[in-house]
Design an enzyme around this catalytic site. Structure first.
Site, PDB file in Angstrom:
ATOM      1  N   GLU A 190       0.841  -1.212   0.000  1.00 28.42           N
ATOM      2  CA  GLU A 190       0.000   0.000   0.000  1.00 28.42           C
ATOM      3  C   GLU A 190       0.866   1.249   0.000  1.00 28.42           C
ATOM      4  OE1 GLU A 190       0.145   2.020   2.854  1.00 28.42           O
ATOM      5  OE2 GLU A 190      -0.269   0.799   4.639  1.00 28.42           O
ATOM      6  N   HIS A 242      12.415   0.212  -8.190  1.00 22.71           N
ATOM      7  CA  HIS A 242      11.913  -0.949  -7.454  1.00 22.71           C
ATOM      8  C   HIS A 242      13.049  -1.650  -6.731  1.00 22.71           C
ATOM      9  CE1 HIS A 242       9.707  -4.441  -6.279  1.00 22.71           C
ATOM     10  NE2 HIS A 242      10.447  -5.237  -7.027  1.00 22.71           N
ATOM     11  N   ARG A 291       0.715  -3.004  12.067  1.00 24.62           N
ATOM     12  CA  ARG A 291       0.020  -3.955  11.181  1.00 24.62           C
ATOM     13  C   ARG A 291      -0.551  -3.217   9.979  1.00 24.62           C
ATOM     14  NH1 ARG A 291      -0.131  -8.717  13.889  1.00 24.62           N
ATOM     15  NH2 ARG A 291      -1.680  -9.655  12.508  1.00 24.62           N
ATOM     16  N   CYS A 330       7.515  -1.018  -2.034  1.00 23.31           N
ATOM     17  CA  CYS A 330       8.618  -1.958  -2.223  1.00 23.31           C
ATOM     18  C   CYS A 330       9.817  -1.732  -1.309  1.00 23.31           C
ATOM     19  CB  CYS A 330       9.061  -1.980  -3.675  1.00 23.31           C
ATOM     20  SG  CYS A 330       9.914  -0.478  -4.231  1.00 23.31           S
ATOM     21  N   ASP A 332      11.048 -11.166  -4.055  1.00 24.11           N
ATOM     22  CA  ASP A 332      10.435  -9.925  -4.534  1.00 24.11           C
ATOM     23  C   ASP A 332       9.109  -9.675  -3.818  1.00 24.11           C
ATOM     24  OD1 ASP A 332      10.468  -7.672  -6.074  1.00 24.11           O
ATOM     25  OD2 ASP A 332      10.346  -8.690  -7.998  1.00 24.11           O
TER      26      ASP A 332
END
Length: 264
Positions: free
Chosen positions: A45, A110, A70, A75, A125
């Site tokens: 998110e 990324h 939580r 990435c 990944d």
């Protein structure tokens, strides 16, 4: 060297409790189990960039958010957290950077990992939009089913490209090489990804969840459900807070207010 990454700051027991996995010696099977548990448990998110904030890459801050709160993350947060957990468990980890959509001249924004275990290198990944459920042996032409969607790794010199099978053939997702990264490299990538107007993660909510045979994505106020057979459903969302909770993202009232505030 692990010291420069501050992995000792991670509460490994808390992380393992979060993903509901036991501490286990490094093996390919244990790596696969931990990788899948991480992806299925911790959401992808971009709530912070969508609110105009740049996520912290400090490991303690990441753990407080993804483990303690939580929440989820994108990435760099997923990758740094997973790499720290792996190194604490005794894995050999190399942190890498990938160019997203390399066939469209996408930027290098990324973070992924190359993990060596049982004498074999694997692509790990966990932060690629919840698209990769299990690690992939770093071997030219290897194909791995990722929750129902076939993914392939191909090599061209020093460059590895991750591809996804589609009705039109293999679609390149990202490309990376054998150059290890430093934390400052990710700070630069993170700044661009969280603040640049051309980044897909600024100004629009993106949440992704993956399970076997099911991909769910909240893009702005549209919930998209995809299945391996190519079927797709897009549904407008009236209650963003409820949609987020259904994707395991539970925000504070202030965070929700920031998300729902009109753009200046």
């Amino acid at each position: 060297m692990t010291g420069s990454w501050g992995v000792e700051a991670l509460d490994l027991d808390a992380y393992l409790a979060r993903v509901e996995q036991p501490a286990a010696p490094p093996t390919a099977e244990a790596l696969a189990a931990l990788h899948e548990a991480h992806v299925r448990t911790i959401p992808f998110e971009n709530v912070d960039p969508a609110r105009g904030l740049r996520p912290s890459l400090d490991l303690e801050a990441i753990a407080a958010k993804l483990v303690g709160r939580r929440r989820g993350g994108y990435c760099f947060e997923h990758g740094l957290l997973f790499a720290a957990a792996l190194e604490r468990l005794g894995y050999d980890v190399s942190r890498r950077a990938a160019r997203v959509q390399p066939h469209h001249n996408g930027p290098r924004t990324h973070m992924n990992l190359v993990v060596t275990v049982d004498g074999t290198e694997h692509l790990a990944d966990v932060g690629f939009g919840a698209g990769v459920l299990r690690p992939m042996p770093l071997e030219d032409g290897t194909v791995v089913d990722q929750a129902g969607w076939e993914h392939r790794l191909v090599r061209d010199g020093r460059t590895w490209t991750l591809e996804k099978a589609t009705s039109d053939g293999w679609e390149p997702l990202h490309a990376f090489d054998d150059q290890p990264q430093r934390l400052i490299d990710y700070e630069v990538y993170n700044h661009y990804t969280a603040t640049h107007p051309d980044s897909p993660f600024t100004g629009k909510l993106v949440v992704m969840r993956l399970d076997h045979g099911l991909s769910r994505k909240l893009i702005g106020t549209t919930l998209v459900v995809e299945r391996p057979d190519g079927s797709q459903e897009a549904t407008p969302v009236a209650d963003v807070a409820e949609a987020l909770r259904s994707l395991d993202v539970d925000l504070t009232e202030d965070e929700l207010a920031d998300l729902q505030a009109p753009s200046p």
